[in-house]
Every structure is written in structure tokens, then in C-alpha cells.
Design a protein around this motif. Sequence first.
Motif, PDB file in Angstrom:
ATOM      1  N   PHE A 308       0.842  -1.188   0.000  1.00 44.89           N
ATOM      2  CA  PHE A 308       0.000   0.000   0.000  1.00 44.89           C
ATOM      3  C   PHE A 308       0.884   1.248   0.000  1.00 44.89           C
ATOM      4  O   PHE A 308       1.934   1.272   0.646  1.00 44.89           O
ATOM      5  CB  PHE A 308      -0.895   0.040   1.242  1.00 44.89           C
ATOM      6  CG  PHE A 308      -1.682  -1.214   1.473  1.00 44.89           C
ATOM      7  CD1 PHE A 308      -2.334  -1.840   0.431  1.00 44.89           C
ATOM      8  CD2 PHE A 308      -1.772  -1.770   2.744  1.00 44.89           C
ATOM      9  CE1 PHE A 308      -3.073  -3.004   0.639  1.00 44.89           C
ATOM     10  CE2 PHE A 308      -2.506  -2.918   2.975  1.00 44.89           C
ATOM     11  CZ  PHE A 308      -3.153  -3.542   1.915  1.00 44.89           C
ATOM     12  N   TYR A 309       0.448   2.291  -0.690  1.00 45.71           N
ATOM     13  CA  TYR A 309       1.195   3.543  -0.676  1.00 45.71           C
ATOM     14  C   TYR A 309       0.236   4.715  -0.779  1.00 45.71           C
ATOM     15  O   TYR A 309      -0.981   4.544  -0.752  1.00 45.71           O
ATOM     16  CB  TYR A 309       2.237   3.569  -1.800  1.00 45.71           C
ATOM     17  CG  TYR A 309       1.697   3.276  -3.184  1.00 45.71           C
ATOM     18  CD1 TYR A 309       1.364   4.303  -4.053  1.00 45.71           C
ATOM     19  CD2 TYR A 309       1.535   1.961  -3.614  1.00 45.71           C
ATOM     20  CE1 TYR A 309       0.874   4.030  -5.317  1.00 45.71           C
ATOM     21  CE2 TYR A 309       1.053   1.686  -4.879  1.00 45.71           C
ATOM     22  CZ  TYR A 309       0.720   2.734  -5.729  1.00 45.71           C
ATOM     23  OH  TYR A 309       0.231   2.455  -6.979  1.00 45.71           O
ATOM     24  N   ASP A 310       0.777   5.930  -0.877  1.00 44.58           N
ATOM     25  CA  ASP A 310       0.005   7.171  -0.902  1.00 44.58           C
ATOM     26  C   ASP A 310      -0.825   7.324   0.368  1.00 44.58           C
ATOM     27  O   ASP A 310      -2.038   7.159   0.378  1.00 44.58           O
ATOM     28  CB  ASP A 310      -0.885   7.240  -2.145  1.00 44.58           C
ATOM     29  CG  ASP A 310      -1.403   8.663  -2.392  1.00 44.58           C
ATOM     30  OD1 ASP A 310      -1.065   9.553  -1.592  1.00 44.58           O
ATOM     31  OD2 ASP A 310      -2.133   8.875  -3.375  1.00 44.58           O
ATOM     32  N   TYR A 311      -0.145   7.679   1.454  1.00 47.60           N
ATOM     33  CA  TYR A 311      -0.788   7.827   2.759  1.00 47.60           C
ATOM     34  C   TYR A 311      -1.155   9.278   3.057  1.00 47.60           C
ATOM     35  O   TYR A 311      -1.215   9.690   4.216  1.00 47.60           O
ATOM     36  CB  TYR A 311       0.142   7.288   3.853  1.00 47.60           C
ATOM     37  CG  TYR A 311       0.298   5.785   3.819  1.00 47.60           C
ATOM     38  CD1 TYR A 311      -0.517   4.974   4.589  1.00 47.60           C
ATOM     39  CD2 TYR A 311       1.248   5.175   3.009  1.00 47.60           C
ATOM     40  CE1 TYR A 311      -0.386   3.586   4.568  1.00 47.60           C
ATOM     41  CE2 TYR A 311       1.391   3.786   2.974  1.00 47.60           C
ATOM     42  CZ  TYR A 311       0.571   3.002   3.746  1.00 47.60           C
ATOM     43  OH  TYR A 311       0.695   1.636   3.715  1.00 47.60           O
ATOM     44  N   GLN A 312      -1.443  10.066   2.033  1.00 47.89           N
ATOM     45  CA  GLN A 312      -1.748  11.481   2.232  1.00 47.89           C
ATOM     46  C   GLN A 312      -3.076  11.711   2.933  1.00 47.89           C
ATOM     47  O   GLN A 312      -3.315  12.793   3.467  1.00 47.89           O
ATOM     48  CB  GLN A 312      -1.753  12.191   0.877  1.00 47.89           C
ATOM     49  CG  GLN A 312      -0.395  12.248   0.207  1.00 47.89           C
ATOM     50  CD  GLN A 312      -0.460  12.852  -1.188  1.00 47.89           C
ATOM     51  OE1 GLN A 312      -1.362  12.557  -1.967  1.00 47.89           O
ATOM     52  NE2 GLN A 312       0.490  13.707  -1.506  1.00 47.89           N
ATOM     53  N   GLY A 313      -3.951  10.721   2.917  1.00 46.48           N
ATOM     54  CA  GLY A 313      -5.241  10.875   3.586  1.00 46.48           C
ATOM     55  C   GLY A 313      -5.304  10.202   4.935  1.00 46.48           C
ATOM     56  O   GLY A 313      -6.386  10.074   5.521  1.00 46.48           O
ATOM     57  N   ALA A 314      -4.166   9.793   5.475  1.00 45.91           N
ATOM     58  CA  ALA A 314      -4.152   9.031   6.724  1.00 45.91           C
ATOM     59  C   ALA A 314      -4.760   9.822   7.882  1.00 45.91           C
ATOM     60  O   ALA A 314      -4.592  11.038   7.985  1.00 45.91           O
ATOM     61  CB  ALA A 314      -2.716   8.635   7.070  1.00 45.91           C
TER      62      ALA A 314
END
Length: 447
Positions: A308-314
Motif C-alpha cells: 500500500f502507498y500514498d498515505y496522504q489521507g491518513a
Amino acid sequence: MNWHHIGGDVEVIASNSALETIELYLSETLLEMVLETVKKESHPDWACSKFLVRAFKQAGFDVVEDSIQVKNACSGGGGFMSETLLLRGRTLGGDVASLVVKASLSGAGDGALISDMLFRRESALYTRTLPAAEAALKAAEGGAWRPLWPACPGLFGGGGGCLLLEDVVAAGFRKASSAASARGLDLEHCLVAMRGLARFHAATTRNACQDAQAEPLLRESVFFGSSQGPLRHLQTKTTILKMAEILSRYPWFRTYKDKFLQFADKLLLRAVDAVSRCNNKLTVMLHGDFQKNNMMFRYSDEELEVIFYDYQGAHVGSPAEDLQYFLHTSASLEVLQQHTDLLLSEYHRTLHHTLRALGLQEQAVAYPLNQLRREMEQLALVGVFCTYVVLPVMLNLAAVDFDQDTSSPSFAANVDKLLQKCYTNPEYLSFAEYLTPIFEKNCLLGS
């Protein structure tokens, strides 16, 4: 996209300082898909050869300066509102080294401000949350451990810095096939995603609230946060009204048209309210944009692995939020129709097993399967929102084929054409015709 050579006197093209928000029909979730598909090949002015040599050095590679090549990585799902570059270079030993460098947009204005906030979220994950979660999983799983996110050598550079990330494509990971992207993931891919998500959630349970205290942005959803709702309300309303106009040509939808005309003004606000009121018994770190374009798979005869990647909405919250988002953006219609219960059971089984392996027996006992199902019901409106706002574009990314210059006289017509394609796509219509009566039966379409 073409590679651009970096080195010598070759000039690097400066990127736009920010990309404007589409104000007519697209919500920001749709905008994310648009930007990743059509963003032009240009590079930030900080991406000079000497800077990139130092970035490689910090990541453990000694590369020849004149050998470095760079291209934008966003077409592969690199991230919304960020500068994401894929670097390749020849090491002093003659090997090929690759690296992903990710930074917030430069310049001023709302675009750069949003980009900076998203970058802060992701930086907090890669420098604090994910290292602790990985250490916990390695200790608990031993030789069975498999990575769930790209390795991160750390932050690099001045100011807000850049994230240095492993190139997982070089490690053998790739997106699911284009056919799967056009229809949603099959059962095998969905099960692997569920097991991986459960491990991620379990491994972040112990420190989730503490991490959100350290970085306040992690306390609220980008999509469904109470402070975000008013900003996205008009965009969502206009999108739903346009959807109702397009779908009214189909006999099965006419029964629901008036409901949607009223519902358009309430959908996002009701989803935001549901998230804020959710009585979750387990608080975890959520991915926040958990969908098939933010994961890659590695295929072998032994097993199917996922990254999994792109954790900008975490952000922190109930596991059900990530699950609703995934099921209504990424699973195939067949999986939704026949295997939703299996996916939830497999997620919960892996969650319980991992929590106990991590020494979190109390949390496992407090979160039985029926509690997860209750939270899925409480957050059903997240799934409704995704079905009508996000899913149409997720199933039809190939339709996003025009320039995003909002000042262009043809821009509004191009957006209208895009939505016509998305909402009349036979794949999407099958989802909408199946799910709409279910939402109506469960009283989710009321105003």
C-alpha cells in the motif's frame, strides 16, 4: 511518459506551482483521479542533478551524476497534489539504482497550502507511524512477515523536505491488470488487500491516538472530516445533480430521481456526520484513500503479496471507514454481490490474529465481528458517497483525456463530456443498478 536526462547543462523544466481545483462538476476525489492521469511531464526546479545525487546517497546508493534519469511517477498512483518523481541511475559498481522522491507542491496559493497539509500527513506516517508498525509486525510475525508499504530512507533536503521512498516496481510489484482496473478487483486480490489492511490496522492500534496527538492533521479525515465538509459540499451536490440528470434516461433509475434531487444537498454532510458520530470500539490509523490505485501486487507461484502507498489521507478512526471506501471503489461487482461477508470475515480474522500476536488481547476481545458489522452499518453513507462520486471515475480512468486548464473555453464542455462517459459506462451502470435499491431499502437515500 518520457524519461528526462538530468546532468551536465540540461535544464530541468519547472513545474506549475499548483493545480487549480475543478469547481464545476468534480469533487476533489474525482480531481485526484484526473490529475494522476493527465498531469503533464514537467519537473520541479529543485530536481537538479547534485540534489538527486545526494538523495541517492542518503538512500544508500552511490550513483554517477550524469547517469541520473527522472520522470513523473503520478501516472502510477504517486499521489494527489504532490511532486512525485521516479529516479534511476547507474551506481559506481555498474548496477541500476531506482528511487521515488516525493515533495509538496512549490509556490503559493490554495493548491500549495493543501499540498503541504497532505505532505505533512504522509511524512508523519513514514517517519513515525509506519516504522513503529513495521517493527511490531516483524517481531510478531517473524519469518512470515511481508512488507506492507515502501521502505522509506527518510526525509531529505531543507524546508519541508522530500520523502525518499523505495521503488516497489523494481522490487517486482505492479498494479492489477488493466481489466481488473476497469471492473474492480477480483476475489483473490480483494482477499489479499483485506489481510494486508487488517495487519496495517492492527499494527497501528497501539500508537494511533498518540501519533494523532503529535500531528493534529491525523485527527480528521481528508474526505469526511467535519471541517472539510463545507468546502466539498457544493462540489458533491453539483456532481450528484449531474448524475441524476444523466441516469434519468434509464428506466430503472427514474423511480429514484426525485430522491436524488433532494439527496444531492445532503449526501456529503450526512457522511461527514456519520463519521463524526461513529461509536468505534477500536481506533486505528486509517489509510484514508484505500483503493486499488494505491496498491500494487507481487505475483509468484507461492503467494500473492500487496503493498500500500500514498498515505496522504491518513487519519485515526474506525476500521469500517477504510473498508467501506475500499468495497465501494475497488471490488468487482461480482465480489460485492457474492463475497462481501467473506471479505469482512477474512479481514476480522486477520485483525484478531494480528492483535493477539502483538500482545493486544484486550483490544481483540473488545472488537468482535458483530461490532465491526455495527460500525459498517454506522458508516454505510461512506459507501454511498463513494458509489456515486468516486466509483464512476475509478471505473473509467481512460475517459480522462483532456487538459485541466480551467480557463480554457472548452473546459466546462470537457468536464460535462467526462461525466457523461463515467455515468453511462456499462460497468458503472451495473454497480449503480445493483446498489441503489439496496441503499434505498436500508433508508440511506433519504434527505
